[in-house]
Design a protein around this motif. Structure first.
Motif, PDB file in Angstrom:
ATOM      1  N   TYR A  64       0.833  -1.209   0.000  1.00 31.60           N
ATOM      2  CA  TYR A  64       0.000   0.000   0.000  1.00 31.60           C
ATOM      3  C   TYR A  64       0.868   1.260   0.000  1.00 31.60           C
ATOM      4  N   ASP A  65       1.940   1.245   0.786  1.00 33.98           N
ATOM      5  CA  ASP A  65       2.793   2.412   0.892  1.00 33.98           C
ATOM      6  C   ASP A  65       3.411   2.751  -0.467  1.00 33.98           C
ATOM      7  N   ALA A  66       3.981   1.762  -1.146  1.00 30.86           N
ATOM      8  CA  ALA A  66       4.603   1.989  -2.455  1.00 30.86           C
ATOM      9  C   ALA A  66       3.548   2.363  -3.502  1.00 30.86           C
ATOM     10  N   PHE A  67       2.376   1.734  -3.446  1.00 28.79           N
ATOM     11  CA  PHE A  67       1.286   2.061  -4.370  1.00 28.79           C
ATOM     12  C   PHE A  67       0.909   3.536  -4.226  1.00 28.79           C
ATOM     13  N   GLY A  68       0.821   3.997  -2.990  1.00 29.23           N
ATOM     14  CA  GLY A  68       0.438   5.374  -2.712  1.00 29.23           C
ATOM     15  C   GLY A  68       1.398   6.410  -3.276  1.00 29.23           C
ATOM     16  N   ARG A  69       2.654   6.011  -3.490  1.00 28.71           N
ATOM     17  CA  ARG A  69       3.661   6.938  -4.018  1.00 28.71           C
ATOM     18  C   ARG A  69       3.741   6.927  -5.544  1.00 28.71           C
ATOM     19  N   LEU A  70       3.084   5.984  -6.195  1.00 31.50           N
ATOM     20  CA  LEU A  70       3.135   5.915  -7.658  1.00 31.50           C
ATOM     21  C   LEU A  70       2.468   7.130  -8.290  1.00 31.50           C
ATOM     22  N   ARG A  71       3.034   7.594  -9.393  1.00 27.87           N
ATOM     23  CA  ARG A  71       2.449   8.680 -10.171  1.00 27.87           C
ATOM     24  C   ARG A  71       2.556   8.319 -11.646  1.00 27.87           C
ATOM     25  N   LEU A  72       1.551   8.660 -12.399  1.00 27.62           N
ATOM     26  CA  LEU A  72       1.553   8.394 -13.831  1.00 27.62           C
ATOM     27  C   LEU A  72       2.731   9.107 -14.501  1.00 27.62           C
ATOM     28  N   ALA A  73       3.120  10.260 -13.959  1.00 26.05           N
ATOM     29  CA  ALA A  73       4.246  11.019 -14.514  1.00 26.05           C
ATOM     30  C   ALA A  73       5.564  10.250 -14.439  1.00 26.05           C
ATOM     31  N   HIS A  74       5.638   9.188 -13.635  1.00 32.11           N
ATOM     32  CA  HIS A  74       6.837   8.354 -13.593  1.00 32.11           C
ATOM     33  C   HIS A  74       6.979   7.544 -14.878  1.00 32.11           C
ATOM     34  N   PHE A  75       5.888   7.405 -15.638  1.00 30.73           N
ATOM     35  CA  PHE A  75       5.865   6.521 -16.811  1.00 30.73           C
ATOM     36  C   PHE A  75       5.531   7.234 -18.120  1.00 30.73           C
ATOM     37  N   VAL A  76       4.821   8.357 -18.029  1.00 34.77           N
ATOM     38  CA  VAL A  76       4.336   9.064 -19.215  1.00 34.77           C
ATOM     39  C   VAL A  76       4.845  10.501 -19.168  1.00 34.77           C
ATOM     40  N   ALA A  77       5.352  10.992 -20.294  1.00 34.30           N
ATOM     41  CA  ALA A  77       5.882  12.362 -20.369  1.00 34.30           C
ATOM     42  C   ALA A  77       4.801  13.385 -20.031  1.00 34.30           C
ATOM     43  N   ALA A  78       5.212  14.456 -19.365  1.00 32.24           N
ATOM     44  CA  ALA A  78       4.282  15.485 -18.886  1.00 32.24           C
ATOM     45  C   ALA A  78       3.395  16.039 -19.987  1.00 32.24           C
ATOM     46  N   GLU A  79       3.923  16.181 -21.196  1.00 36.19           N
ATOM     47  CA  GLU A  79       3.109  16.745 -22.278  1.00 36.19           C
ATOM     48  C   GLU A  79       1.970  15.829 -22.719  1.00 36.19           C
TER      49      GLU A  79
END
Length: 147
Positions: free
Chosen positions: A8-23
């Motif tokens: 749960y802790d690691a899941f909570g820190r995930l962000r889509l921006a870690h995988f997909v470019a901001a634009e």
């Protein structure tokens, strides 16, 4: 299934921006899903959401396996610690997760299988399987979700 799924802790820190470019990201505010209001990021039908009441913690991930480049989609799946890949069929999914706790059919050519995975930190995992393309979409969130 004890060892399936990210903590749960690691899941909570995930962000889509870690995988997909901001634009390629759209910021979501006031998004309604599962009878709650969310904030988060989206890229097409791939959505990573955080409750408005706890905007720092990711609580829901949806991945459109058809729209994303395969390496990007697979890196997301790997980050979630799921033994999945795009294209798996229903039999392969039940071989990994056991019988689904539910099913839903939103279109004639696909079925969504709903699984509960993890024991200490359980998740609801929904896998949409197209009759020709196999696994095309998945959602995952801790269960039960906080209000």
């Amino acid at each position: 299934m004890e060892s399936l799924g990210i903590s749960y802790d690691a899941f909570g820190r995930l962000r889509l921006a870690h995988f997909v470019a901001a634009e390629h990201l759209e910021q979501l505010r006031g998004w309604e899903y599962l009878e709650r209001c969310w904030v988060g990021e989206a890229s097409g039908f791939t959505e990573w959401l955080r409750l408005e009441s706890a905007p720092e913690v990711t609580r829901s991930v949806a991945i459109d396996l058809v729209a994303l480049p395969e390496p990007t989609a697979q890196s997301m799946i790997d980050a979630l610690r799921l033994p999945l890949r795009a294209g798996l069929d229903q039999q392969e999914l039940t071989g990994v997760f056991g019988e689904p706790t539910g099913t839903a059919r939103f279109a004639q050519d696909r079925v969504t299988l709903i699984f509960r995975i993890g024991a200490a930190e359980p998740y609801e995992l929904s896998c949409t399987v197209h009759e020709e393309q196999g696994l095309i979409y998945l959602t995952m969130h801790p269960t039960p979700l906080p209000d």
